[in-house]
Design a protein around this motif. Sequence first.
Motif, PDB file in Angstrom:
ATOM      1  N   ALA A  27      41.849  47.729  35.441  1.00 18.33           N
ATOM      2  CA  ALA A  27      41.556  49.063  34.897  1.00 18.33           C
ATOM      3  C   ALA A  27      40.898  49.956  35.944  1.00 18.33           C
ATOM      4  O   ALA A  27      41.209  51.148  36.048  1.00 18.33           O
ATOM      5  CB  ALA A  27      40.658  48.925  33.666  1.00 18.33           C
ATOM      6  N   LEU A  28      39.983  49.389  36.736  1.00 16.93           N
ATOM      7  CA  LEU A  28      39.324  50.173  37.781  1.00 16.93           C
ATOM      8  C   LEU A  28      40.299  50.574  38.887  1.00 16.93           C
ATOM      9  O   LEU A  28      40.059  51.556  39.598  1.00 16.93           O
ATOM     10  CB  LEU A  28      38.160  49.375  38.370  1.00 16.93           C
ATOM     11  CG  LEU A  28      36.995  49.080  37.411  1.00 16.93           C
ATOM     12  CD1 LEU A  28      35.949  48.220  38.093  1.00 16.93           C
ATOM     13  CD2 LEU A  28      36.377  50.385  36.911  1.00 16.93           C
ATOM     14  N   CYS A  29      41.385  49.804  39.023  1.00 14.93           N
ATOM     15  CA  CYS A  29      42.403  50.136  40.032  1.00 14.93           C
ATOM     16  C   CYS A  29      43.447  51.120  39.502  1.00 14.93           C
ATOM     17  O   CYS A  29      44.431  51.402  40.197  1.00 14.93           O
ATOM     18  CB  CYS A  29      43.092  48.863  40.521  1.00 14.93           C
ATOM     19  SG  CYS A  29      42.010  47.774  41.471  1.00 14.93           S
ATOM     20  N   GLY A  30      43.267  51.570  38.264  1.00 11.11           N
ATOM     21  CA  GLY A  30      44.169  52.606  37.740  1.00 11.11           C
ATOM     22  C   GLY A  30      45.157  52.146  36.696  1.00 11.11           C
ATOM     23  O   GLY A  30      46.007  52.937  36.278  1.00 11.11           O
ATOM     24  N   VAL A  31      45.100  50.892  36.258  1.00 17.22           N
ATOM     25  CA  VAL A  31      46.001  50.406  35.211  1.00 17.22           C
ATOM     26  C   VAL A  31      45.382  50.733  33.857  1.00 17.22           C
ATOM     27  O   VAL A  31      44.285  50.272  33.546  1.00 17.22           O
ATOM     28  CB  VAL A  31      46.234  48.879  35.338  1.00 17.22           C
ATOM     29  CG1 VAL A  31      47.154  48.403  34.224  1.00 17.22           C
ATOM     30  CG2 VAL A  31      46.828  48.560  36.701  1.00 17.22           C
ATOM     31  N   HIS A  32      46.061  51.525  33.078  1.00 18.40           N
ATOM     32  CA  HIS A  32      45.543  51.936  31.777  1.00 18.40           C
ATOM     33  C   HIS A  32      46.562  51.559  30.700  1.00 18.40           C
ATOM     34  O   HIS A  32      47.722  51.981  30.757  1.00 18.40           O
ATOM     35  CB  HIS A  32      45.274  53.438  31.741  1.00 18.40           C
ATOM     36  CG  HIS A  32      44.263  53.899  32.756  1.00 18.40           C
ATOM     37  ND1 HIS A  32      42.921  53.577  32.674  1.00 18.40           N
ATOM     38  CD2 HIS A  32      44.405  54.633  33.884  1.00 18.40           C
ATOM     39  CE1 HIS A  32      42.273  54.098  33.686  1.00 18.40           C
ATOM     40  NE2 HIS A  32      43.157  54.738  34.448  1.00 18.40           N
ATOM     41  N   VAL A  33      46.122  50.778  29.748  1.00 21.12           N
ATOM     42  CA  VAL A  33      46.967  50.351  28.629  1.00 21.12           C
ATOM     43  C   VAL A  33      46.210  50.621  27.334  1.00 21.12           C
ATOM     44  O   VAL A  33      45.143  50.036  27.103  1.00 21.12           O
ATOM     45  CB  VAL A  33      47.337  48.855  28.723  1.00 21.12           C
ATOM     46  CG1 VAL A  33      48.184  48.446  27.519  1.00 21.12           C
ATOM     47  CG2 VAL A  33      48.085  48.576  30.012  1.00 21.12           C
ATOM     48  N   GLY A  34      46.732  51.513  26.523  1.00 23.96           N
ATOM     49  CA  GLY A  34      46.099  51.785  25.239  1.00 23.96           C
ATOM     50  C   GLY A  34      46.364  50.659  24.251  1.00 23.96           C
ATOM     51  O   GLY A  34      47.471  50.107  24.199  1.00 23.96           O
ATOM     52  N   LEU A  35      45.364  50.302  23.495  1.00 27.12           N
ATOM     53  CA  LEU A  35      45.489  49.213  22.517  1.00 27.12           C
ATOM     54  C   LEU A  35      45.803  49.808  21.152  1.00 27.12           C
ATOM     55  O   LEU A  35      44.962  50.473  20.539  1.00 27.12           O
ATOM     56  CB  LEU A  35      44.194  48.403  22.461  1.00 27.12           C
ATOM     57  CG  LEU A  35      44.227  47.137  21.601  1.00 27.12           C
ATOM     58  CD1 LEU A  35      45.214  46.140  22.168  1.00 27.12           C
ATOM     59  CD2 LEU A  35      42.839  46.512  21.524  1.00 27.12           C
TER      60      LEU A  35
END
Length: 567
Positions: free
Chosen positions: A42-50
């Motif tokens: 997530a800190l590296c830019g991977v964003h996945v909405g739950l």
Amino acid sequence: MLTVKVILLLLWLAAVSSLLVTLFRRQVPQPLILILLGVGAALCGVHVGLRPELFMFVFLPPLLFADAFRMPLREFNTLRGPILFLAFGLVVLNTLLCGYVIHWIMPFMPLAVCFTLAAALSPTDTVAVSSLISGRHVPVRLLQLLSGEALFNDASGLVCFRFAMADALTGEFSYRQAFSSFLLVSLGGLAIGGLMAWAAAKINHQLLRRGLEDGRSQIVFILLLPFLTYAAAEAVDCSGILAAVAGCMVFKLSGAIEEAATTTRLQANTVWIMISYVFNALIFLFLGLQLPSLLSSATMVMQMRDAALWQYGILVAEIYGVMLLMRLVGVWLCIGVRWAAARLRHRPYRATGFAASLLLTFAGVRGAVTLAAVLSLPAGLDGTDIFPAREAVVVIAAGVIVLSLLGASMAIPLCLRFIPPELVDTAALEENAARQKLMNAALDVLRKIQNATIQPETGPQDATIVAESQVRHDVAERMIRVYENRLDAESADLQIKDADHTTAVRRAREELALRLQVLRAERQLMRTMVAQSEINDQTEWKLQQELDYEEQVIHFQSMRLPHEHLS
């Protein structure tokens, strides 16, 4: 949004987590490693909405189905009282009592909202519990109690959560209506799951009778069964979780698994192991991916109330401490009831012990189910009313989840040090006795065959028939000697004296080690024959499968040996 690249990245992280667990010599639980990897992604830019509804539908049915399959039905029936109390009674008590305590800690938060938060935090997460205790030598009785509880308390917790959320949004609540709805939702889910599994077993039986057996299609049908039962139950506003659990138990009792071909069972077992591994890993990765944004939300919430972040930590610790204390009281209540019942019925009682009760308490881990529940609270994005204090509820629940995982990771190994090892491995004794009965049954069949082939001649017989009879007699005699040797070895396991026990275990381990050494030599020779073109790769693959099955048998035999002699 999930893309192909993100999915591949998550699968790669799941594989890396297993390597890290091995690197750390299993001192760090895999769930924590997965969460940290998710935070890093997530800190590296991977964003996945739950998406809570999608999460519940995709992940919970197969994992609960697999956990229910591993739960022995006999032990579930024996422990049904404590299991049902922890899964239903304790969840309801947690929702009510902890809701009042949370309101006392945070008086600015409405009581209905506190009930909603307590309901979301009440159930333990079956995935988190099984992941934290897998590979550890937890006493069998405690393991079965935790597994049985985790199968059902997700459903009871989510039902309580639904009613508390409705109360917070509408201000209308009736204990009588809530109780009747609770029974309807629970019993309806159990009935739907059981009926659908029974129908699936009957259809499978009819297909087998007509010779329409295909292992691959059977495995696919079984994989779809938990999703179908979950969807059918949810479609009529019943508990899909209980439907998946009940479906598995009915499917086990139907005998459909025993009717399947051997290759089908072996392939299905491999498929379920991989699905459980991947889905377990993805759940904790998703949890880690949400934490950075939730931490930012927590910072904003505390700033809005002119409070520091450390005060948020204290608040989370207080709520977690209340939940722990409530669970400890529930565990002690179960122990007291079992002790009283044993005294009244004049039956022997096995004391649980303080360390074991602490283990049961800290094993009440909150996980992704709790997070999915609080994230499902209305955010007011689609024109609906926003849930009161939604952000505060979400960030507090996330903090309790992380704290419960950390607490369990440290407390469970410590508790296990003070739990005395089981003096008698009842599972090993039961397995040993069952093996002896099976071998005696095999010997009876072989001796009957042997006696039938040596009847005195009553007249002229064809020479071919006599020769075949002699061959059958010789084969039966040789197999009888093999089974008698196996039976002697199994009987010796039960008759080993304490003084000879260590030596016997060492001999057994040495034999298994030598057999593995022989297998390695055979594999090396096969590679040499392929390199020299004596055999092709297809022949090597067929022989390799035989050696794989033999090595798997050795692995199962090594697991039967006492754990305390693993050094």
